[in-house]
Scaffold this motif. Structure first.
Motif, PDB file in Angstrom:
ATOM      1  N   THR A 126       0.895  -1.405   0.030  1.00  0.00           N
ATOM      2  CA  THR A 126       0.263  -0.196   0.201  1.00  0.00           C
ATOM      3  C   THR A 126       1.006   1.547   0.130  1.00  0.00           C
ATOM      4  OG1 THR A 126      -2.093   1.179   1.172  1.00  0.00           O
ATOM      5  CG2 THR A 126      -0.091  -0.461   2.798  1.00  0.00           C
ATOM      6  N   CYS A 130       2.883  -0.173  -2.626  1.00  0.00           N
ATOM      7  CA  CYS A 130       3.202  -0.088  -3.753  1.00  0.00           C
ATOM      8  C   CYS A 130       3.653   1.155  -4.697  1.00  0.00           C
ATOM      9  CB  CYS A 130       1.381   0.236  -3.647  1.00  0.00           C
ATOM     10  SG  CYS A 130       0.933   0.211  -5.731  1.00  0.00           S
ATOM     11  N   CYS A 141       3.726 -11.750  -8.163  1.00  0.00           N
ATOM     12  CA  CYS A 141       2.905 -11.875  -6.517  1.00  0.00           C
ATOM     13  C   CYS A 141       2.022 -13.070  -6.370  1.00  0.00           C
ATOM     14  CB  CYS A 141       1.490 -10.378  -6.498  1.00  0.00           C
ATOM     15  SG  CYS A 141       0.573 -11.168  -7.679  1.00  0.00           S
ATOM     16  N   PHE A 147      -3.064  -4.746  -3.361  1.00  0.00           N
ATOM     17  CA  PHE A 147      -2.377  -3.318  -3.323  1.00  0.00           C
ATOM     18  C   PHE A 147      -3.446  -2.276  -3.633  1.00  0.00           C
ATOM     19  CE2 PHE A 147      -1.273  -6.644  -5.799  1.00  0.00           C
ATOM     20  CZ  PHE A 147       0.243  -6.744  -5.899  1.00  0.00           C
ATOM     21  N   ALA A 189      -4.861  -6.153 -10.476  1.00  0.00           N
ATOM     22  CA  ALA A 189      -3.012  -6.074 -10.542  1.00  0.00           C
ATOM     23  C   ALA A 189      -2.130  -6.082 -11.174  1.00  0.00           C
ATOM     24  CB  ALA A 189      -2.196  -6.390  -9.561  1.00  0.00           C
TER      25      ALA A 189
END
Length: 276
Positions: A126, A130, A141, A147, A189
């Motif tokens: 975050t 991020c 990931c 995210f 993402a």
């Protein structure tokens, strides 16, 4: 000043501090170890700066992996650390400036590093966390990773994360994250362009290791030339980009590793890279 850890050449050697560092088979792992949220405090960012500086000069390092311990990849800046400086005579301005510029310099260092950097993401990334993912050359990931750039929710627009995010995702997708502050899952993402691959949690380390090993097997000089050229041409108009890239190709053709690589193909053998 942060405790800065030094990596060793032994495959089973790891050192501990705000960042855990270990080197094996040309792959340097830098693991954020700042529980519980792996925040990017001044100490952590200074440790990362120092490790990346050493990695840039160490010929034994071919690829860098940035990972983390615990259930969060990184919650971004340390809000408690920032808030503590509200009582400074300048209401924290100097400390805020130091924090944001140190972070921006760290992201630029990753981009300018002459070696590929892979983000290994498990858990939440975050704000500046991020931003760190978006700044890496590749990102892999877990299927449960999430995210977000939630600054807008606390009255602080994620302006510096915006720089890396808007270069990884499309403008509309980046703005969606920045304006809503909402969390996106791993699938979104990947669709946004923030990550390359999604894997089950139990296979994350194996998949990252596979990618890192493949990349580490290439000519280090070729990787250096290519990474620098990629980011430079990406900011140019298309005509200038082609002109620049053509020049890079010519210079690349003149180095020993290119000659060796072409000869290896013609002679049907494995190349022997010298990094020159």
């Amino acid at each position: 000043m942060a405790e800065v850890v030094s990596f060793k050449k032994e495959a089973d050697k790891a050192t501990h501090g705000p960042v855990i560092s270990s080197l094996a088979d040309g792959i340097l792992r830098l693991v954020l170890d700042n529980p519980p949220a792996n925040v990017l405090s001044i100490a952590v960012m200074e440790a990362l700066h120092a490790e990346l500086d050493r990695a840039a000069e160490d010929k034994d390092v071919r690829v860098i992996v940035i990972a983390s311990t615990g259930n969060l990849f990184s919650a971004g800046h340390d809000l408690k650390e920032l808030t503590a400086h509200r009582t400074d005579p300048d209401n924290g301005r100097a400390f805020f400036d130091k924090t944001m510029r140190l972070c921006s310099d760290l992201m630029l260092k990753i981009t300018h590093l002459p070696k590929p950097v892979i983000a290994e993401v498990d858990g939440l990334a975050t704000a500046a966390g991020c931003q760190l993912v978006a700044s890496c050359d590749l990102a892999i990931c877990t299927d449960t990773a999430t995210f977000c750039t939630p600054g807008v929710n606390i009255g602080l627009f994620c302006s510096t994360p915006m720089v890396a995010l808007s270069r990884a995702a499309t403008r509309k997708q980046a703005m969606e994250m920045l304006l809503t502050g909402e969390t996106i899952d791993a699938q979104n993402a990947r669709e946004f362009g923030l990550v390359n691959r999604i894997v089950p949690k139990q296979y994350l380390g194996q998949v990252v290791q596979k990618y890192a090993t493949i990349i580490a097997s290439k000519s280090p000089l070729t990787l250096k030339i290519g990474k620098e050229a990629f980011y430079r041409q990406a900011e140019m108009p298309i005509e200038a980009a082609y002109d620049y890239a053509a020049g890079v190709m010519v210079e690349n053709m003149m180095v020993r590793d290119a000659q060796e690589g072409i000869s290896a193909v013609l002679e049907k053998r494995e190349p022997e890279w010298k990094g020159e």
